[in-house]
Design an enzyme around this catalytic site. Structure first.
Site, short mmCIF file in Angstrom:
data_model
loop_
_atom_site.label_atom_id
_atom_site.label_comp_id
_atom_site.label_asym_id
_atom_site.label_seq_id
_atom_site.Cartn_x
_atom_site.Cartn_y
_atom_site.Cartn_z
CG HIS A 156 41.41 55.61 47.59
ND1 HIS A 156 42.21 54.58 48.48
CD2 HIS A 156 42.12 54.77 46.29
CE1 HIS A 156 42.37 53.56 48.16
NE2 HIS A 156 43.27 53.88 46.64
CB CYS A 157 45.80 58.57 45.37
SG CYS A 157 46.84 59.30 44.03
N PRO A 158 44.25 56.53 43.41
CG PRO A 158 42.28 56.84 42.05
CD PRO A 158 43.31 57.56 42.52
CG ASN A 162 48.47 53.26 50.24
OD1 ASN A 162 46.84 53.53 51.14
ND2 ASN A 162 49.40 53.17 50.61
#
Ligand SMILES: [Zn+2]
Ligand SMILES: [Zn+2]
Length: 330
Positions: A156-158, A162
Site C-alpha cells: 500500500h503506497c500512501p 492506494n
C-alpha cells in the site's frame, strides 16, 4: 485463527458453516462497475497532496527562476517542453495509480450460497478473509488501509493513496519513472544554472533577488536528490518484482524458501499492456485486463502433506494474516 488438525478433517466435512458465512452480510450498496475508486484515508490524501505540491514547486522554480529569465531561448524552450511533458506524465500516472481499482476482490462474497456453489471436491480449500468477508483467490492479500482484499497486492503506497496491485502497477511504475526523470532533469538544469550564473552577474540571472534565487534553487536541489534516489530505488524494485513475477508481500513471506513464481515475459507484457510499444510508457493506456474470476480461481488444491505444511504456515502467521481455511475431504 482457526486451525484444522489433519485428524479433524472428518469433523468439518460438509460444513460451510465452518467459515461462519452467516457473519458475512453482503454490503448494502454493491458499487456498480465503473464507479470511481478512491481511498478515504487522511494520511494517504495528505501524502498525495504533498506529492502534487512538490511537483508544482519544481515546475515553478524551473519555469520562473531558471527558464523564463534566461536569454538563451532555444535552451529554455527545449528544456521547458521536456520538463513540462515529463511532469505532466508523472502527474497523470499519479492520478491513474490513485484512481484505479488495484484489483479488489468483491467484498462479502463469502456467503453460504457462494461457498456451496463452488462444490468443493476432496482436497480443495477456500481461504476466507475474516476482515472483509471475501473468499481470497490465489495471490490476493488483505490491505488494512483499503479494507479490501487486493489481487496480486504488492504494497500500500500512501504517496499514491492506494494499493499497488494487478490493475494499477503499470501506473505506479510509470509514476516512479517519470518522477525520477524530472528530478534528474531538474538537477541537471540547476547545475547548468549555477555554472552560468557564477560567470555572469547574478542580477541578470533571475528575476528574483540573488538570496531568494539561491534558496529556491537549493531547495529544488534537495528535493530533486531525495526523490531521484527514492523513486529510482522504488522503480528498480518494481521492475524486479514484475520481471520475477513475485510481489513485495510474497518476497517478504517467502524469506529463505525457494521461489513459487518464475518470471516470464508474459507477466511483463500483461503488466504493461501487450507487446512492447510506446504504449508501455503511456499512463492513459491500461494493462492487459485479467480474465474475470472463474469458479476455479476461488478454490485451491492441497494434498494431505501440504495441509500439514499449511497448518504450520498459518500457525506461524497468527496475528498477521488470519486466513480461515475450509478443507473438504470426502
Ligand atoms: Zn480482506
Ligand atoms: Zn491498500
Amino acid at each position: 485463527m482457526m486451525l484444522i488438525p489433519t485428524h479433524h478433517f472428518r469433523d468439518i466435512e460438509r460444513k460451510p458453516e465452518y467459515l461462519q458465512p452467516e457473519k458475512c452480510i453482503p454490503p448494502p450498496h454493491t458499487s456498480p462497475v465503473g464507479t470511481m475508486w478512491f481511498i478515504r484515508d487522511g494520511c494517504g490524501i495528505a501524502c498525495a497532496i504533498v506529492t502534487w505540491f512538490l511537483v508544482l514547486y519544481a515546475e515553478f522554480v524551473v519555469l520562473f527562476v531558471m527558464l523564463i529569465p534566461s536569454r538563451d531561448y532555444v535552451y529554455s524552450i527545449i528544456n521547458g517542453i521536456v520538463f513540462n511533458l515529463l511532469a505532466f506524465l508523472a502527474l497523470a500516472s499519479h492520478c491513474r495509480a490513485m484512481l484505479t481499482d488495484p484489483g479488489a476482490v468483491p467484498k462479502g462474497n463469502a456467503t453460504k450460497e457462494f461457498i456451496e456453489s463452488l462444490q468443493l471436491k476432496p482436497g480443495q480449500v477456500v481461504y476466507k478473509c475474516p476482515k472483509c468477508c471475501s473468499i481470497k483467490p490465489d495471490r490476493a492479500h488483505h490491505c488494512s488501509v483499503c479494507k479490501r482484499c487486493i489481487r496480486k497486492m504488492d504494497h500500500h503506497c500512501p504517496w499514491v493513496n492506494n494499493c499497488v496491485g494487478e490493475n494499477n502497477q503499470k501506473y505506479f511504475v510509470l509514476f516512479t519513472m517519470y518522477i525520477a526523470l524530472i528530478s534528474l532533469h531538474a538537477l541537471i538544469m540547476v547545475g547548468f544554472h549555477f555554472l552560468h550564473c557564477f560567470e555572469e552577474d547574478w542580477t541578470k540571472c533571475s528575476s528574483f533577488s540573488p538570496p531568494t534565487t539561491v534558496i529556491l534553487l537549493i531547495l529544488l536541489c534537495f528535493e530533486g536528490l531525495l526523490f531521484l534516489i527514492f523513486t529510482s530505488v522504488m522503480f528498480g524494485t518494481q521492475v524486479h518484482s514484475i520481471c520475477t513475477d513475485e510481489t513485495g508481500i510474497e518476497r517478504l513471506k517467502r524469506k529463505n524458501q525457494p521461489r513459487e513464481h518464475t518470471g516470464s515475459w508474459e507477466s511483463v507484457k500483461e503488466t504493461f499492456g501487450g507487446d512492447f510499444s510506446p504504449n508501455w510508457f503511456n499512463p492513459f493506456s491500461g494493462p492487459c485486463h485479467p480474465e474475470p474470476l472463474r469458479d476455479g480461481d476461488w478454490v485451491r488444491q492441497v494434498t494431505l502433506s501440504d495441509t500439514d505444511n499449511m497448518e504450520t504456515m498459518t500457525e506461524s502467521e497468527e496475528g498477521k494474516d488470519k486466513d480461515s481455511v475450509e478443507v473438504i475431504d470426502e
